[in-house]
Design a protein around this motif. Structure first.
Motif, short mmCIF file in Angstrom:
data_model
loop_
_atom_site.label_atom_id
_atom_site.label_comp_id
_atom_site.label_asym_id
_atom_site.label_seq_id
_atom_site.Cartn_x
_atom_site.Cartn_y
_atom_site.Cartn_z
N ILE A 1 0.84 -1.20 0.00
CA ILE A 1 0.00 0.00 0.00
C ILE A 1 0.87 1.25 0.00
N ARG A 2 1.92 1.21 0.81
CA ARG A 2 2.81 2.38 0.88
C ARG A 2 3.45 2.66 -0.48
N GLN A 3 3.92 1.61 -1.15
CA GLN A 3 4.56 1.79 -2.46
C GLN A 3 3.57 2.27 -3.50
N LEU A 4 2.36 1.71 -3.48
CA LEU A 4 1.33 2.13 -4.43
C LEU A 4 0.97 3.60 -4.24
N LEU A 5 0.88 4.03 -2.99
CA LEU A 5 0.56 5.44 -2.74
C LEU A 5 1.66 6.34 -3.28
N GLU A 6 2.92 5.93 -3.11
CA GLU A 6 4.02 6.74 -3.61
C GLU A 6 3.99 6.83 -5.14
#
Length: 502
Positions: free
Chosen positions: A490-495
């Motif tokens: 999720i963190r990578q997708l948000l970035e």
């Protein structure tokens, strides 16, 4: 590809209106039928080019007409073709009658359907389409059962027969297709309710309907499908950004036996960018929480009396509350929830907070976002789970209206509804996500997005999509997915979707 699909999702009536507008603009209905047949034939030929045999099961109306023209195209390609009809084709009218005449002129074999007639090759479902009303019965139910039992590949024309185009409800019995070729506008029922279990792979063809007509109709569509291209974004951070500008997320929950739920929500909230995070939980859980996530500020609370001074200190840092993960329904959780409802700030209500709301013991504060699964939604609406699932779009909108909030109705084809009638659908996700704790992670994600300034509907849309796509990525290894496995994805997708630096 899903990304190439339109975002608008329509009811059957809205798609019929689109057809009528195109015909009024000068494109004949028979031309549209020919385009539909061509699109379906190309799709099934590309999928099963070596089969060389086709069984068309035809009913009434334009869906049957599509089937007759598909049979003509298969015959022209050298395939062995049989048409089995459940209605007297001589009674067909208008464009469907023209399609039947074309099949007769081509010399196709047209026979009455019976259970004794064998199916072969690829089976084309041209029975009912979007025109079905009420429960499927009689010969139609028998034919659908025979198709499903055949073990042969099935192509549904526009929508599997027996599946409600508006809700995804099964109307007694429905065709289980391996491929559904949908035309003009995507139907909402393909993506929610029981639809995802019946449609197989979906291919879409707009049949050359004018882009201007599609664009104008999309604004009035029943719902919008969430895509990376249309999602709201977080603003990039300027060099002088500091944590006090990024919201202060409070996670309230974690009664005895369910401490992990609140901690997962807290960890997800921090990883998604909340500037500060306070976890309010049982005193005996504080040590474990700080060992796992030392960045969390923890308030070990025996009751709500421990919260007043800490809340006063955070009032200038844009607080947001997530309440419910592991909260329980005993005196401890009830005390904390009674305190939560008195706070004037954006809130995300999940799990046991929703059960207390359903009981009428508390009132939902303004500017809230609720995240029920179907069971919780049924309690909130005072109906059965079956009633919720029979018309999930209506249930989501009813929740938003009744509680004057944004409602996120979980499940296959998660729906996000706003009190003003906006409706969004997420068609992403993976069956491996049927695992404990994923809702707690989602609640933390939603809280973090709200803390960083997104409105409730925007946060629900972005958070749901991030959570679902992260589930797809984390589920590569199949079963055994843990809720916390999603957080780095999720963190990578948000970035990727909303870069931190401009």
């Amino acid at each position: 590809m899903k990304s190439a699909w339109p975002t608008a999702l329509y009811t059957a009536q809205q798609v019929r209106a689109l057809d009528a507008q195109q015909i009024a603009a000068g494109v004949s209905g028979f031309t549209l039928m020919q385009r539909a047949a061509q699109a379906a034939w190309q799709a099934l030929f590309q999928r099963w080019p070596q089969v060389k045999s086709l069984s068309v099961i035809a009913g009434r109306g334009n869906n049957a007409g599509d089937g007759y023209l598909i049979a003509c195209l298969a015959l022209q390609a050298g395939w062995r073709v049989q048409i089995l009809t459940l209605e007297d084709p001589s009674l067909l009218q208008a464009d469907a009658a023209l399609a039947y005449q074309a099949a007769c002129s081509a010399g196709l074999s047209i026979q009455d359907w019976s259970a004794e007639r064998g199916l072969e090759g690829v089976v084309v479902d041209a029975l009912l389409g979007t025109g079905v009303h009420g429960s499927v019965q009689g010969l139609y139910a028998e034919a659908i059962a025979a198709m499903n039992a055949s073990g042969l590949p099935i192509v549904a024309v526009d929508i599997p027969s027996g599946l409600c185009a508006d809700t995804g409800q099964i109307l007694g019995i429905a065709v289980r297709a391996q491929l559904t070729v949908s035309f003009v506008g995507l139907k909402l029922g393909l993506f929610t309710g029981q639809g995802p279990d019946y449609v197989g792979e979906i291919l879409f063809d707009a049949l050359n309907v004018s882009p201007e007509l599609i664009q104008s109709s999309a604004r009035a569509a029943k719902a919008q499908r969430l895509t990376n291209e249309t999602l709201p974004k977080l603003a990039p951070r300027v060099p002088t950004t500091h944590k006090g500008q990024l919201g202060h997320l409070w996670v309230v929950g974690g009664d005895r036996g369910t401490a992990g739920a609140a901690l997962m929500a807290a960890e997800a909230g921090l990883r998604l960018g909340a500037g500060l995070l306070t976890l309010v939980t049982r005193p005996e859980h504080a040590t474990a929480a700080l060992i796992r996530c030392p960045e969390v500020m923890c308030i070990p609370a025996e009751s709500s009396y421990a919260l007043a001074s800490a809340w006063q200190r955070c009032s200038s840092t844009r607080p947001v509350i997530v309440v419910g993960p592991g909260l329980g329904q005993q005196a401890w959780g009830n005390s904390l929830l009674s305190w939560v409802v008195e706070q004037d700030c954006p809130q995300v209500w999940d799990a046991d907070a929703l059960n207390r709301l359903a009981s009428g013991a508390v009132q939902l504060p303004k500017d809230s976002l609720i995240t029920p699964h179907p069971g919780e939604a049924a309690r909130l609406l005072q109906c059965s789970i079956a009633e919720v699932q029979q018309d999930r779009p209506a249930a989501a909108l009813a929740l938003a209206q009744r509680y004057a909030c944004v409602a996120l109705l979980k499940g296959a084809g998660t729906l996000i509804a706003a009190p003003d009638g906006r409706l969004a659908l997420c068609d992403r996700g993976h069956p491996a996500m049927a695992s404990a704790g994923l809702g707690d992670v989602l609640a933390g994600v939603l809280g973090a997005l709200r803390a960083q300034g997104l409105e409730a509907f925007e946060a629900a849309c972005l958070g749901t999509w991030l959570h679902a796509v992260a589930g797809e990525q984390a589920a590569v290894q199949g079963r055994g997915l843990l809720a916390t496995d999603l957080i780095p994805h999720i963190r990578q997708l948000l970035e990727e979707q909303s870069p931190c630096r401009g």
